[in-house]
Design a protein around this motif. Structure first.
Motif, PDB file in Angstrom:
ATOM      1  N   GLN A 146      40.105  39.903  46.752  1.00  0.00           N
ATOM      2  CA  GLN A 146      41.082  40.097  47.498  1.00  0.00           C
ATOM      3  C   GLN A 146      40.949  41.288  48.510  1.00  0.00           C
ATOM      4  N   ARG A 147      40.627  42.245  47.683  1.00  0.00           N
ATOM      5  CA  ARG A 147      40.147  43.618  48.533  1.00  0.00           C
ATOM      6  C   ARG A 147      38.978  43.518  49.630  1.00  0.00           C
ATOM      7  N   SER A 148      38.078  42.634  48.919  1.00  0.00           N
ATOM      8  CA  SER A 148      36.907  42.488  50.010  1.00  0.00           C
ATOM      9  C   SER A 148      37.226  41.755  51.116  1.00  0.00           C
ATOM     10  N   VAL A 149      38.089  40.407  50.990  1.00  0.00           N
ATOM     11  CA  VAL A 149      38.685  39.813  52.165  1.00  0.00           C
ATOM     12  C   VAL A 149      39.710  40.537  53.025  1.00  0.00           C
ATOM     13  N   ASN A 150      40.253  41.622  52.464  1.00  0.00           N
ATOM     14  CA  ASN A 150      41.102  42.526  53.373  1.00  0.00           C
ATOM     15  C   ASN A 150      40.172  43.490  54.252  1.00  0.00           C
ATOM     16  N   GLU A 151      39.165  43.809  53.690  1.00  0.00           N
ATOM     17  CA  GLU A 151      38.266  44.398  54.298  1.00  0.00           C
ATOM     18  C   GLU A 151      37.449  44.035  55.417  1.00  0.00           C
ATOM     19  N   ILE A 152      37.118  42.671  55.026  1.00  0.00           N
ATOM     20  CA  ILE A 152      36.282  42.000  56.244  1.00  0.00           C
ATOM     21  C   ILE A 152      37.104  41.513  57.487  1.00  0.00           C
ATOM     22  N   GLU A 153      38.439  41.413  57.156  1.00  0.00           N
ATOM     23  CA  GLU A 153      39.299  40.930  58.050  1.00  0.00           C
ATOM     24  C   GLU A 153      38.991  41.361  59.323  1.00  0.00           C
ATOM     25  N   VAL A 178      49.538  42.123  46.197  1.00  0.00           N
ATOM     26  CA  VAL A 178      48.417  43.229  46.617  1.00  0.00           C
ATOM     27  C   VAL A 178      47.982  43.232  47.914  1.00  0.00           C
ATOM     28  N   ALA A 179      47.525  41.894  48.429  1.00  0.00           N
ATOM     29  CA  ALA A 179      46.918  41.663  49.605  1.00  0.00           C
ATOM     30  C   ALA A 179      47.811  42.326  50.812  1.00  0.00           C
ATOM     31  N   PRO A 180      49.079  42.160  50.867  1.00  0.00           N
ATOM     32  CA  PRO A 180      49.879  42.519  52.124  1.00  0.00           C
ATOM     33  C   PRO A 180      49.441  44.284  52.231  1.00  0.00           C
ATOM     34  N   ALA A 181      49.620  44.697  51.112  1.00  0.00           N
ATOM     35  CA  ALA A 181      49.651  46.213  50.813  1.00  0.00           C
ATOM     36  C   ALA A 181      48.182  46.821  51.188  1.00  0.00           C
ATOM     37  N   ALA A 182      47.167  45.926  50.639  1.00  0.00           N
ATOM     38  CA  ALA A 182      45.715  46.390  51.040  1.00  0.00           C
ATOM     39  C   ALA A 182      45.342  46.215  52.572  1.00  0.00           C
ATOM     40  N   SER A 183      46.003  45.548  53.169  1.00  0.00           N
ATOM     41  CA  SER A 183      45.790  45.163  54.431  1.00  0.00           C
ATOM     42  C   SER A 183      46.385  46.409  55.439  1.00  0.00           C
ATOM     43  N   LEU A 184      47.669  46.754  55.056  1.00  0.00           N
ATOM     44  CA  LEU A 184      48.146  47.761  55.716  1.00  0.00           C
ATOM     45  C   LEU A 184      47.315  49.236  55.341  1.00  0.00           C
ATOM     46  N   ARG A 215      49.816  52.701  46.966  1.00  0.00           N
ATOM     47  CA  ARG A 215      50.637  51.604  46.905  1.00  0.00           C
ATOM     48  C   ARG A 215      49.754  50.147  46.687  1.00  0.00           C
ATOM     49  N   ALA A 216      48.743  50.209  47.521  1.00  0.00           N
ATOM     50  CA  ALA A 216      47.848  49.011  47.178  1.00  0.00           C
ATOM     51  C   ALA A 216      47.162  49.292  45.763  1.00  0.00           C
ATOM     52  N   TRP A 217      46.796  50.379  45.448  1.00  0.00           N
ATOM     53  CA  TRP A 217      46.101  50.798  44.133  1.00  0.00           C
ATOM     54  C   TRP A 217      47.192  50.297  43.018  1.00  0.00           C
ATOM     55  N   MET A 218      48.540  51.121  43.056  1.00  0.00           N
ATOM     56  CA  MET A 218      49.349  50.837  42.115  1.00  0.00           C
ATOM     57  C   MET A 218      49.773  49.451  41.790  1.00  0.00           C
ATOM     58  N   ARG A 219      49.762  48.669  42.802  1.00  0.00           N
ATOM     59  CA  ARG A 219      49.992  47.261  42.631  1.00  0.00           C
ATOM     60  C   ARG A 219      48.865  46.328  41.918  1.00  0.00           C
TER      61      ARG A 219
END
Length: 614
Positions: free
Chosen positions: A311-318, A191-197, A245-249
């Protein structure tokens, strides 16, 4: 402020957690209270199934049930009260963290180089900060209020069940570990790679919106609303696809975790039935096992959601962490002291300078001396180094070699704030804050009185258009000053420079693109402003620099001509003379009407060339 450098790369998951722990370390007492309260309240949840089972056994035996009845309820109420304390502490902890992050992000943004700001969308930058702040709240709530209790429940329930029935404890432990391993590994790798994108496209969306809104006057001027709609629609489509795609994963992981929980439930219920049939467990103990399963399953099911939230929070804080960790291109030295400019003498000593994205240096062994109170014009073709010279005086860039002295003080060894506060600048396109006229003028000297503000406005020929306004000096000027005309904005900028009363003055094409009446008013105001100050005037329109004490002619980073107007016009084949002749001829042609008038001006131009060569 401590930074964790990432050396030019994007922030990672590890950087985000290091950043979060650093923020926790600023409030250790509050963090300890929250964790202790959550530990106590969760242990109460662990004990509720045990005493519930004892209540059932008491009923079956016909014993007095008052004590067995009151304990579970007392534990539940106690858990709620203690959790309430933890939540209050969490509110204060997170708000303090968010405040610190906002202040420090703004601190860094204000001190990033002009190149960084030129290459960054303001809307995207704001979106990175606000999104990161929101994600920081979710991350802390998830870790401290959700994941920590889940871990305590897992350990506590497994220990109690294992104490009664080792195999049951082993089933609980293995099932929970497999579930958590699935949740964490799939979240990080799937999920994390898709969420970062998806977050990257969210940032682009914010930048595109801000860019179009801030340039709405241009959009309207060219009737380009439809084009901008199409442009934004393409970005929104990309954002939607990446986000879906991130949500579907995430949905796929949720279903996988549900299957794992069903398997755990079947194993626990099956073994509980086996214990009951062998007579190794009383009805109350079976109730205890099943109640523990319900509690643990609820926590584990939520843990899957919590892991995805982390995981989502980490991606949004990056991206916020990347801003926080970005190294300052131009930073004050640890021993930097405030500069004190009394006279305003400027000296360049063998200055070398190269822009970071250029292979060749712009300046090489540039030496120059500008005396205190001298009025100096900087002329030459575009890209010849005029604007760079004044930026280096302001230390907007660091030198590759040599040094710049002001009143004998090296600008690289003083604080940037003290340096720039003693240099007033009037830019070609003056930028005003969406604040009142009085606040914009007083920006050059905070705390100035209303009388001082009005006096500065009079000196800048601005009082005449400000006074008749319905709200006078309290009038808001709009974003970037768009409610004012170009000439009015320029006069406000000059009033700001008057009020700053700095010993060094920079005028950057301050009269370009103005009507004749505004130009006259502004030129008169600038003449008053230059009195007694070391002044650098950047100009392409040479009529504005003819009366200055000295002119420096730049060509490809070199000062090729140096002198006053009369001396430079007399240089046969000189750059200044060529520029002056060209502008004089253009003015002559522009003023003529019809063929006869043009012929007359051709004749006048020829006489002008002859007189210049004499």
């Amino acid at each position: 402020m401590k930074r964790f450098p990432v050396h030019g790369r994007d922030a990672t998951c590890r950087d985000v957690f290091t950043f979060t722990v650093h923020l926790w370390n600023r409030q250790p007492a509050r963090l300890a209270i929250i964790m202790s309260a959550m530990l106590a309240s969760t242990l109460a949840d662990v004990l509720v199934p045990l005493y519930s089972g004892r209540l059932i056994d008491a009923v079956f035996r016909g014993d007095t049930v008052l004590a067995a009845f009151s304990v579970p309820f007392a534990l539940a109420l106690g858990a709620i009260a203690i959790r309430h304390v933890a939540l209050i502490g969490l509110n204060d902890l997170v708000l303090k963290m968010m405040s610190n992050v906002a202040n420090e992000a703004f601190y860094h943004l204000q001190r990033f180089s002009t190149d960084w700001h030129a290459n960054s969308f303001a809307g995207s930058t704001v979106r990175k900060i606000t999104r990161g702040m929101g994600a920081l709240e979710l991350l802390n709530s998830t870790i401290l209020i959700a994941l920590l209790p889940s871990f305590i429940i897992l350990v506590g329930s497994t220990a109690l069940l294992g104490w009664h029935w080792p195999v049951m404890g082993l089933i609980f432990a293995r099932g929970a570990i497999i579930y958590l391993a699935f949740a964490i590994s799939l979240s990080l790798s799937y999920v994390a790679p898709a969420a970062s994108l998806a977050n990257g496209w969210d940032t682009r969306l914010g930048g595109a919106l801000a860019d179009a809104v801030s340039c709405n006057a241009v959009v309207k001027g060219f009737g380009a609303e439809g084009r901008e709609d199409e442009r934004l629609a393409k970005i929104v489509t990309k954002w939607r696809h990446r986000t879906r795609r991130a949500w579907m994963r995430g949905t796929t992981i949720s279903s996988t975790q549900g299957v794992t929980l069903v398997a755990l439930r079947m194993a626990v219920v099956g073994y509980a039935l086996l214990l009951s049939s062998d007579g190794r467990a009383t009805p109350g103990e079976i109730a205890y096992v099943l109640t523990s399963l319900v509690v643990l399953q609820g926590y584990l099911r939520d843990t899957g959601v919590h892991v995805r939230n982390v995981q989502r929070s980490v991606n949004e804080i990056e991206e916020l962490v990347a801003i926080h960790n970005q190294q300052l291109d131009v930073a004050d030295h640890s021993a930097a002291k405030p500069i004190r400019i009394t006279k305003g003498r400027i000296v360049f000593e063998n200055v070398h300078f190269r822009y970071s994205n250029h292979l060749l240096p712009l300046y090489s062994e540039c030496s120059l001396s500008i005396e205190a109170g001298e009025r100096v014009g900087l002329v030459g073709p575009s890209g010849s180094g005029k604007t760079t010279l004044v930026k280096l005086i302001q230390r907007l860039y660091d030198l590759s070699g040599g040094r710049i002295l002001i009143d004998g003080q090296d600008v690289s060894e003083v604080t940037q704030e003290s340096l720039r506060s003693q240099i007033a600048i009037v830019q070609q396109e003056p930028i005003l804050f969406h604040r009142s006229l009085a606040e914009n003028i007083a920006y050059g000297r905070p705390g100035a009185s209303q009388a001082e503000i009005e006096q500065a406005a009079r000196m800048a020929s601005a009082h005449e258009f400000i006074a008749p306004l319905p709200k006078g000096y309290r009038t808001l000027v709009g974003e970037r000053g768009l409610k004012l005309s170009g000439g009015e904005r320029q006069r406000v900028a000059i009033a700001r420079a008057f009020l700053a009363n700095a010993p060094i003055l920079i005028l950057d094409e301050a009269t370009s693109s103005l009507d004749s009446e505004s130009e006259v008013l502004i030129q008169e105001a600038m003449d008053r402003l230059m009195v007694g100050r070391t002044t650098l005037v950047i100009a392409h329109r040479l009529s504005t620099v003819r009366a200055l004490d000295r002119l420096l002619v730049f060509d490809r980073g070199r000062i090729v001509e140096d002198g006053d107007h009369a001396a430079l016009v007399g240089i046969d084949g000189g750059i200044y003379r060529r520029l002056y002749e060209r502008q004089a001829l253009e003015l002559a042609y522009a003023s003529g009407e019809g063929r006869l008038a043009r012929a007359c001006y051709d004749s006048e131009a020829a006489l002008l060339r002859s007189s210049l060569r004499a």
